[in-house]
Design an enzyme around this catalytic site. Structure first.
Site, PDB file in Angstrom:
ATOM      1  N   ARG A  92       0.838  -1.195   0.000  1.00 46.45           N
ATOM      2  CA  ARG A  92       0.000   0.000   0.000  1.00 46.45           C
ATOM      3  C   ARG A  92       0.875   1.247   0.000  1.00 46.45           C
ATOM      4  O   ARG A  92       1.776   1.369   0.831  1.00 46.45           O
ATOM      5  CB  ARG A  92      -0.916   0.009   1.239  1.00 46.45           C
TER       6      ARG A  92
ATOM      7  N   SER B 119     -10.398  -5.979   9.517  1.00 47.78           N
ATOM      8  CA  SER B 119     -11.710  -5.461   9.150  1.00 47.78           C
ATOM      9  C   SER B 119     -12.485  -6.617   8.578  1.00 47.78           C
ATOM     10  O   SER B 119     -12.000  -7.289   7.679  1.00 47.78           O
ATOM     11  CB  SER B 119     -11.596  -4.396   8.061  1.00 47.78           C
TER      12      SER B 119
ATOM     13  N   ARG C  23       0.873  -4.954  13.321  1.00 43.29           N
ATOM     14  CA  ARG C  23       0.347  -4.444  14.588  1.00 43.29           C
ATOM     15  C   ARG C  23       0.126  -5.576  15.590  1.00 43.29           C
ATOM     16  O   ARG C  23       0.160  -5.359  16.799  1.00 43.29           O
ATOM     17  CB  ARG C  23      -0.946  -3.668  14.338  1.00 43.29           C
TER      18      ARG C  23
ATOM     19  N   GLU D 202      -5.822  -1.155  14.857  1.00 45.79           N
ATOM     20  CA  GLU D 202      -6.644  -1.996  13.980  1.00 45.79           C
ATOM     21  C   GLU D 202      -5.814  -3.125  13.373  1.00 45.79           C
ATOM     22  O   GLU D 202      -4.760  -2.883  12.770  1.00 45.79           O
ATOM     23  CB  GLU D 202      -7.230  -1.130  12.850  1.00 45.79           C
TER      24      GLU D 202
END
Length: 424
Positions: free
Chosen positions: A261, A351, A390, A348
């Site tokens: 990304r 998702s 993370r 986060e």
RNA sequence: GGAGAGUUGGCAGAGCGGUAAUGCAGCGGAUUGCUAAUCCGUCAACCUUUAAUUUGGUUGCACAAGUUCAAAUCUUGUACUCUCCGCCA
């Protein structure tokens, strides 16, 4: 994408959805094009019907050896007329095709209405916030002390934001991936895929990354390929253009991939260490399901992702995203956020979204309805299960000991052949 | 990188200027004394109309341009797949 017919017949609901999603997309243009299109179509179809009729009589006349000059002359003018109307039609259809790819998915009725991420709702917390009898270090200093990653040297290779894991850090990264894949395939019955990491325009468009988010992706223009931002792209396209027998639903896949990304526009935000990077590893879960089951499947998808954090004993919370924070393609979405003791906040790591038939329409993925025998669009869902950077942050920080070592959770022991990471 | 072949409904597969065969599977129905057979219909998208899963029509042969009164069929370009040769981890 939505079908034009759906937008036409549910204009009010679509408009409301757009407003709730804080989208600026204007569907009145689209509706205007739709009217133009149908007018053109009507005209073209009448002319074509005439053409077919005269064409048949020419064929019969010729067969009978007669003279068809009169009909042929008439056909000439009809054909010309058709050509000009067809050109108009094509123009309108192009405009529609351009616009409709930018219309986001509708919002499911259960989604709370809200402006932005501040109005997301915490629906669950699991585990306790870890407490320390000493001052806990952050993942960067832990990584430095234990030589788990090397951000200085990775700059020599690819620049900032491309993490380089070293020694036991590299092994831990690999262990996390293996642990998650084994977990989902053995406990949750997902089929494992190891997909390509590059995808072409079509595949990107099918899942909704293109055309809207082009600048977020790394591109290889020479070959018209893109580096995938998530395994969702190749895995969803696994069934592109297929019709799946209803009895085979749901289809469930787990896939590891590197994710790329550009994170354009986010410079300066969360730039520390592993928290926001250009390349990371992730295990992705993708489901192809019957439309009637998709919201039930979303709940189990979320549970499957949660199970990873539970098995690792990490404190986390679940957010139900409000309408304004929902992504372009999603109708409903939950975020999983894991606790970082040093950042003192939730990060986060997953998702989980239901796309309903938004991706399926773009990708032409259907199932064969058992009772009617007809093919209908199915629903797609996906969720991270989970992203590693993370997770690594939370893991190192949560399990750090006073002596500077990391006591690994038992779930990882077989994958590390080690119970503790200590100073080399 | 070079040469050749190919792309037609869910699948298989014919047609090579004049309404897209046929088989299998699926769905609906009929019939027969039963793990099944036989027959008929249906089998994509869009527009129109309708109480409707109704009516009428158009499109659809990888995609796009062209030739023609008329294109799955002829011409050109593009994409993709396969085979062989070359190079290569």
């Amino acid at each position: 994408m939505l079908s034009l017919k759906y937008i036409r017949e549910n204009t009010g609901y679509v408009q409301e959805s757009l407003t709730h999603k804080q989208s600026q997309v204007n569907i009145s243009n689209l509706l205007e094009f739709d009217i133009q299109r149908r007018n053109c179509l009507k005209e073209v179809e009448v002319l074509r019907a005439e053409k077919n009729q005269v064409s048949n009589s020419i064929a019969e006349l010729k067969k009978a050896g007669g003279n068809a000059e009169k009909d042929i002359a008439e056909m000439r003018s009809v054909s010309n007329r058709i050509k000009t109307v067809e050109a108009d039609l094509r123009k309108v259809e192009e405009s529609i095709a351009n616009d409709i790819y930018y219309v986001p998915n509708i919002v499911h009725s259960s989604v709370p209405v809200g402006k932005n991420e501040t109005e997301n709702i915490v629906i669950k917390k699991w585990g306790d916030v870890p407490e320390f009898s000493f001052d806990p270090k952050d993942h960067l200093s832990l990584g430095e002390d234990l030589q788990l990653f090397d951000f200085k040297r990775s700059v020599k290779m690819a620049g900032a934001g491309f993490p380089l894991y070293t020694g036991l850090g590299a092994k831990l990264e690999r262990a996390l991936i293996n642990f998650m894949l084994d977990f989902h395939t053995s406990k949750h019955n997902y089929t494992e895929l190891f997909p390509p990491f590059l995808a072409h325009t079509n595949a990107m468009q099918n899942t909704g990354q293109l055309p809207k988010f082009k600048e977020d992706m790394y591109q290889i223009p020479e070959d018209a390929l893109y580096c995938i931002p998530t395994a969702e792209v190749p895995v969803t396209n696994f069934h592109q253009g297929e019709i799946i027998p209803e009895a085979e639903l749901p289809k469930k896949y787990a896939a590891y991939s590197a994710c790329f990304r550009r994170e354009a526009g986010s410079y300066g935000k969360d730039t520390r260490g592993l928290i926001r990077v250009h390349q990371f590893n992730k295990v992705e879960l993708v489901k192809f399901v019957h439309p009637d089951e998709s919201y039930k499947e979303l709940e189990t998808l979320l549970e499957n992702a949660e199970a990873i954090l539970q098995a690792l004993g990490l404190h986390y919370r679940i957010l139900e995203l409000c309408s304004g924070d929902l992504s372009f393609s999603a109708a409903k979405c939950y975020d999983l956020e894991v606790w970082s003791p040093a950042e003192n906040k939730y990060l986060e790591v997953s998702s989980c979204s239901n796309f309903e038939n938004f991706q399926a329409r773009r990708s032409n993925i259907r199932y064969r309805n058992k009772s009617t025998g007809k093919s209908e669009l199915l629903h797609t869902l996906n969720g991270s299960g989970v992203a590693t950077p993370r997770l690594m942050v939370a893991l190192l920080e949560t399990y750090q000991q006073k002596d500077g070592t990391i006591k690994l959770p038992t779930a990882l022991h077989p994958f590390m052949n080690l119970e503790k990471i200590s100073i080399p």
